[in-house]
Scaffold this motif. Structure first.
Motif, PDB file in Angstrom:
ATOM      1  N   ASP A  71      -9.480  20.369 -27.295  1.00 16.84           N
ATOM      2  CA  ASP A  71      -8.231  19.629 -27.411  1.00 16.84           C
ATOM      3  C   ASP A  71      -7.005  20.399 -26.937  1.00 16.84           C
ATOM      4  OD1 ASP A  71      -9.146  17.195 -28.254  1.00 16.84           O
ATOM      5  OD2 ASP A  71      -8.515  17.396 -30.318  1.00 16.84           O
ATOM      6  N   SER A  72      -6.657  21.447 -27.660  1.00 16.65           N
ATOM      7  CA  SER A  72      -5.396  22.133 -27.406  1.00 16.65           C
ATOM      8  C   SER A  72      -5.378  22.791 -26.038  1.00 16.65           C
ATOM      9  CB  SER A  72      -5.136  23.180 -28.495  1.00 16.65           C
ATOM     10  OG  SER A  72      -3.916  23.847 -28.272  1.00 16.65           O
ATOM     11  N   SER A  73      -6.454  23.503 -25.683  1.00 21.16           N
ATOM     12  CA  SER A  73      -6.469  24.221 -24.407  1.00 21.16           C
ATOM     13  C   SER A  73      -6.409  23.261 -23.227  1.00 21.16           C
ATOM     14  CB  SER A  73      -7.715  25.113 -24.305  1.00 21.16           C
ATOM     15  OG  SER A  73      -8.893  24.347 -24.386  1.00 21.16           O
ATOM     16  N   MET A  74      -7.060  22.101 -23.351  1.00 19.57           N
ATOM     17  CA  MET A  74      -7.067  21.146 -22.247  1.00 19.57           C
ATOM     18  C   MET A  74      -5.714  20.461 -22.115  1.00 19.57           C
ATOM     19  SD  MET A  74     -10.040  18.500 -21.151  1.00 19.57           S
ATOM     20  CE  MET A  74     -10.789  19.607 -19.945  1.00 19.57           C
ATOM     21  N   GLY A  75      -5.082  20.123 -23.239  1.00 17.44           N
ATOM     22  CA  GLY A  75      -3.751  19.530 -23.177  1.00 17.44           C
ATOM     23  C   GLY A  75      -2.754  20.471 -22.526  1.00 17.44           C
ATOM     24  N   HIS A  76      -2.785  21.732 -22.925  1.00 18.65           N
ATOM     25  CA  HIS A  76      -1.871  22.703 -22.335  1.00 18.65           C
ATOM     26  C   HIS A  76      -2.222  22.986 -20.878  1.00 18.65           C
ATOM     27  CE1 HIS A  76      -0.713  23.536 -26.570  1.00 18.65           C
ATOM     28  NE2 HIS A  76       0.448  23.762 -26.005  1.00 18.65           N
ATOM     29  N   MET A  77      -3.500  22.876 -20.519  1.00 20.04           N
ATOM     30  CA  MET A  77      -3.886  23.064 -19.114  1.00 20.04           C
ATOM     31  C   MET A  77      -3.267  22.003 -18.224  1.00 20.04           C
ATOM     32  SD  MET A  77      -7.614  22.745 -17.340  1.00 20.04           S
ATOM     33  CE  MET A  77      -8.362  23.794 -18.557  1.00 20.04           C
ATOM     34  N   ILE A  78      -3.295  20.742 -18.686  1.00 12.60           N
ATOM     35  CA  ILE A  78      -2.697  19.672 -17.890  1.00 12.60           C
ATOM     36  C   ILE A  78      -1.202  19.918 -17.728  1.00 12.60           C
ATOM     37  CG2 ILE A  78      -2.179  17.201 -17.838  1.00 12.60           C
ATOM     38  CD1 ILE A  78      -4.873  16.737 -19.241  1.00 12.60           C
ATOM     39  N   VAL A  79      -0.553  20.397 -18.791  1.00 12.39           N
ATOM     40  CA  VAL A  79       0.873  20.707 -18.701  1.00 12.39           C
ATOM     41  C   VAL A  79       1.112  21.821 -17.692  1.00 12.39           C
ATOM     42  CG1 VAL A  79       2.864  21.601 -19.960  1.00 12.39           C
ATOM     43  CG2 VAL A  79       1.386  19.894 -21.032  1.00 12.39           C
ATOM     44  N   GLU A  80       0.272  22.851 -17.714  1.00 17.71           N
ATOM     45  CA  GLU A  80       0.430  23.959 -16.774  1.00 17.71           C
ATOM     46  C   GLU A  80       0.164  23.510 -15.339  1.00 17.71           C
ATOM     47  OE1 GLU A  80      -2.194  26.968 -18.197  1.00 17.71           O
ATOM     48  OE2 GLU A  80      -1.069  27.275 -20.057  1.00 17.71           O
ATOM     49  N   GLU A  81      -0.814  22.632 -15.150  1.00 12.23           N
ATOM     50  CA  GLU A  81      -1.104  22.126 -13.807  1.00 12.23           C
ATOM     51  C   GLU A  81       0.006  21.204 -13.316  1.00 12.23           C
ATOM     52  OE1 GLU A  81      -6.017  22.112 -13.994  1.00 12.23           O
ATOM     53  OE2 GLU A  81      -4.883  20.284 -14.443  1.00 12.23           O
ATOM     54  N   GLY A  82       0.665  20.532 -14.260  1.00  8.25           N
ATOM     55  CA  GLY A  82       1.780  19.668 -13.904  1.00  8.25           C
ATOM     56  C   GLY A  82       1.369  18.559 -12.950  1.00  8.25           C
ATOM     57  N   GLU A  83       2.242  18.231 -12.013  1.00  4.43           N
ATOM     58  CA  GLU A  83       1.974  17.128 -11.090  1.00  4.43           C
ATOM     59  C   GLU A  83       0.867  17.451 -10.096  1.00  4.43           C
ATOM     60  OE1 GLU A  83       5.531  15.753  -9.264  1.00  4.43           O
ATOM     61  OE2 GLU A  83       6.423  15.059 -11.142  1.00  4.43           O
ATOM     62  N   ALA A  84       0.448  18.725 -10.053  1.00  9.16           N
ATOM     63  CA  ALA A  84      -0.664  19.105  -9.173  1.00  9.16           C
ATOM     64  C   ALA A  84      -2.016  18.940  -9.848  1.00  9.16           C
ATOM     65  CB  ALA A  84      -0.492  20.555  -8.719  1.00  9.16           C
ATOM     66  N   SER A  85      -2.055  18.495 -11.106  1.00 16.31           N
ATOM     67  CA  SER A  85      -3.321  18.375 -11.817  1.00 16.31           C
ATOM     68  C   SER A  85      -4.255  17.394 -11.125  1.00 16.31           C
ATOM     69  CB  SER A  85      -3.079  17.910 -13.256  1.00 16.31           C
ATOM     70  OG  SER A  85      -4.319  17.738 -13.922  1.00 16.31           O
ATOM     71  N   PRO A  86      -5.539  17.734 -11.011  1.00 17.41           N
ATOM     72  CA  PRO A  86      -6.504  16.774 -10.480  1.00 17.41           C
ATOM     73  C   PRO A  86      -6.805  15.632 -11.443  1.00 17.41           C
ATOM     74  CG  PRO A  86      -7.328  19.042 -10.341  1.00 17.41           C
ATOM     75  CD  PRO A  86      -6.144  19.065 -11.248  1.00 17.41           C
ATOM     76  N   ALA A  87      -6.385  15.775 -12.709  1.00 23.19           N
ATOM     77  CA  ALA A  87      -6.771  14.808 -13.739  1.00 23.19           C
ATOM     78  C   ALA A  87      -6.203  13.424 -13.459  1.00 23.19           C
ATOM     79  CB  ALA A  87      -6.298  15.290 -15.109  1.00 23.19           C
ATOM     80  N   ASP A  88      -7.045  12.418 -13.672  1.00 28.01           N
ATOM     81  CA  ASP A  88      -6.609  11.022 -13.649  1.00 28.01           C
ATOM     82  C   ASP A  88      -6.510  10.468 -15.067  1.00 28.01           C
ATOM     83  OD1 ASP A  88      -6.644  10.614 -10.711  1.00 28.01           O
ATOM     84  OD2 ASP A  88      -8.803  10.952 -10.952  1.00 28.01           O
ATOM     85  N   VAL A  89      -7.480  10.836 -15.893  1.00 28.78           N
ATOM     86  CA  VAL A  89      -7.571  10.360 -17.275  1.00 28.78           C
ATOM     87  C   VAL A  89      -7.726  11.566 -18.189  1.00 28.78           C
ATOM     88  CG1 VAL A  89      -8.947   9.008 -18.920  1.00 28.78           C
ATOM     89  CG2 VAL A  89      -8.654   8.196 -16.572  1.00 28.78           C
ATOM     90  N   PHE A  90      -7.124  11.503 -19.369  1.00 27.76           N
ATOM     91  CA  PHE A  90      -7.299  12.541 -20.384  1.00 27.76           C
ATOM     92  C   PHE A  90      -7.790  11.868 -21.655  1.00 27.76           C
ATOM     93  CE2 PHE A  90      -4.932  15.752 -23.300  1.00 27.76           C
ATOM     94  CZ  PHE A  90      -6.088  16.503 -23.468  1.00 27.76           C
ATOM     95  N   LEU A  91      -8.923  12.363 -22.192  1.00 25.91           N
ATOM     96  CA  LEU A  91      -9.474  11.895 -23.454  1.00 25.91           C
ATOM     97  C   LEU A  91      -9.495  13.049 -24.443  1.00 25.91           C
ATOM     98  CD1 LEU A  91     -12.630   9.885 -22.253  1.00 25.91           C
ATOM     99  CD2 LEU A  91     -10.285   9.053 -22.499  1.00 25.91           C
ATOM    100  N   THR A  92      -9.107  12.792 -25.692  1.00 23.57           N
ATOM    101  CA  THR A  92      -9.083  13.848 -26.695  1.00 23.57           C
ATOM    102  C   THR A  92      -9.882  13.454 -27.928  1.00 23.57           C
ATOM    103  OG1 THR A  92      -7.177  13.083 -27.988  1.00 23.57           O
ATOM    104  CG2 THR A  92      -6.705  14.340 -25.984  1.00 23.57           C
ATOM    105  N   GLU A  93     -10.224  14.459 -28.731  1.00 24.28           N
ATOM    106  CA  GLU A  93     -10.788  14.203 -30.055  1.00 24.28           C
ATOM    107  C   GLU A  93      -9.674  13.847 -31.029  1.00 24.28           C
ATOM    108  OE1 GLU A  93     -13.430  16.891 -31.870  1.00 24.28           O
ATOM    109  OE2 GLU A  93     -14.921  16.794 -30.281  1.00 24.28           O
ATOM    110  N   ASN A  94      -8.563  14.591 -30.981  1.00 18.96           N
ATOM    111  CA  ASN A  94      -7.423  14.370 -31.864  1.00 18.96           C
ATOM    112  C   ASN A  94      -6.175  14.142 -31.019  1.00 18.96           C
ATOM    113  OD1 ASN A  94      -8.511  15.069 -34.726  1.00 18.96           O
ATOM    114  ND2 ASN A  94      -9.206  16.773 -33.459  1.00 18.96           N
TER     115      ASN A  94
END
Length: 343
Positions: A71-94
């Motif tokens: 949860d926490s590490s992945m959320g902060h990773m998307i923030v660090e990647e910013g607009e360059a993130s490859p992510a399209d969708v984010f799913l979390t446990e909490n």
């Protein structure tokens, strides 16, 4: 041949291979995003996420790729990647991990087609993500060590000196930190700070929810705080970790009745925004929610009209505190827990 503009993820795929040791993601393999696949960053349970992804692809023909993390590490990773993130969708446990990304302005509003499929009271006020599953806070107790009449009336009572050394929890995990985020939103900073200071002084600390459950089962402590579904999964199996225990639901809109939502969101910079919205709509559809209900995870389905596992008390009977999930703040919780000497 017409010129095709490179996408964000195809550029990244040509430049980066991110080791698991640095990211705690990708399920044990180096992660290179497939430019043709919908990129699902997920800290939700592996089996459920993969079942959703496979069924979605079967229905729509849209290929998916799942990148796994916590949860926490992945959320902060998307923030660090910013607009360059490859992510399209984010799913979390909490959901607090999702609010980290939302506060950074990196989520797109969720289409109404998806949000209409879940009860209105579960949808966060921001409208930038939506619930995909739920889990309830519970008190697990050992009837050989404590009677039902002796149980605390509120989770907040565990801060009282009489409970010193008599309860357990796993404060280092994202699950427990989400519970504290619910307390912070429900009760405010000072009561939460005082409760955490009492936890540091009085509680027995365990590695995770399962360890907490097993400690209560073994009589190490009479009660513990955890999520419901660990107990129900063990009860459905050999009951080796829970056979000597029962669950107590606080109800009465007590902080200890907090229901944590697993969250789904569309990353605003997605190269495949329509497909990402389609995926969320599928996950919250009757078919997608039935995948969850049939998975054996014992989490609550949140889709309207979809029944959770019959062993569970119905979600709408838990009488959880009225907390807007958009307000949950995991960063503030971590700071409070650090100040209290827990982390």
């Amino acid at each position: 041949m017409p010129f095709s503009r490179p996408t964000r993820r195809s550029l990244l795929a040509g430049l980066l291979i991110v080791p698991l040791a640095l990211t705690a993601c990708s399920g044990g393999e180096d992660y290179v995003p497939d430019p043709e696949a919908l990129q699902i960053y997920s800290s939700q349970h592996k089996e459920i996420t993969q079942a959703w992804a496979d069924s979605f692809t079967e229905q729509t023909g849209i290929e998916t790729q799942v990148r796994r993390g916590q949860d926490s590490s992945m959320g902060h990773m998307i923030v660090e990647e910013g607009e360059a993130s490859p992510a399209d969708v984010f799913l979390t446990e909490n959901s607090p991990a999702m609010t980290v990304v939302d506060r950074a302005g990196l989520l797109a509003p969720v289409d109404q087609a998806a949000t209409d499929q879940v009860p209105e009271q579960l949808v966060p006020s921001s409208g930038h993500w939506m619930p995909i599953a739920a889990r309830s806070t519970v008190l697990i107790y050992n009837p050989s060590e404590i009677s039902e009449a002796e149980l605390p009336q509120s989770m907040m009572d565990l801060a009282d000196p009489e409970w010193a050394g008599r309860w357990g929890a796993a404060p280092g995990g994202a699950d427990f930190q989400a519970i504290v985020a619910g307390m912070l939103a429900d009760r405010g900073e000072e009561p939460t700070r005082a409760w955490l200071e009492a936890l540091e002084a009085n509680a027995e600390v365990y590695q995770n929810n399962i360890a907490t459950m097993k400690a209560v089962n073994a009589g190490e402590v009479p009660v513990g705080i955890m999520y419901h579904y660990y107990w129900y999964r063990d009860q459905a199996g050999d009951r080796s970790g829970s056979g000597n225990t029962q669950l107590h639901y606080f109800g009465n809109q007590d902080t200890g009745a907090f229901v944590s939502l697993s969250a789904g969101g569309v990353v605003a910079s997605s190269d495949m925004p329509e497909e990402a919205q389609q995926f969320l709509a599928y996950v919250t559809s009757p078919e997608g929610q039935q995948v969850l209900a049939d998975s054996g995870s014992m989490e609550y389905a949140v889709g309207t009209g979809v029944e959770s596992d019959p062993a569970l008390p119905p979600l709408d009977t838990l009488d959880a505190p009225p907390v807007d999930p958009a307000t949950l703040n995991s960063d503030q919780v971590i700071q409070l827990m650090t100040d209290a000497g827990i982390l």
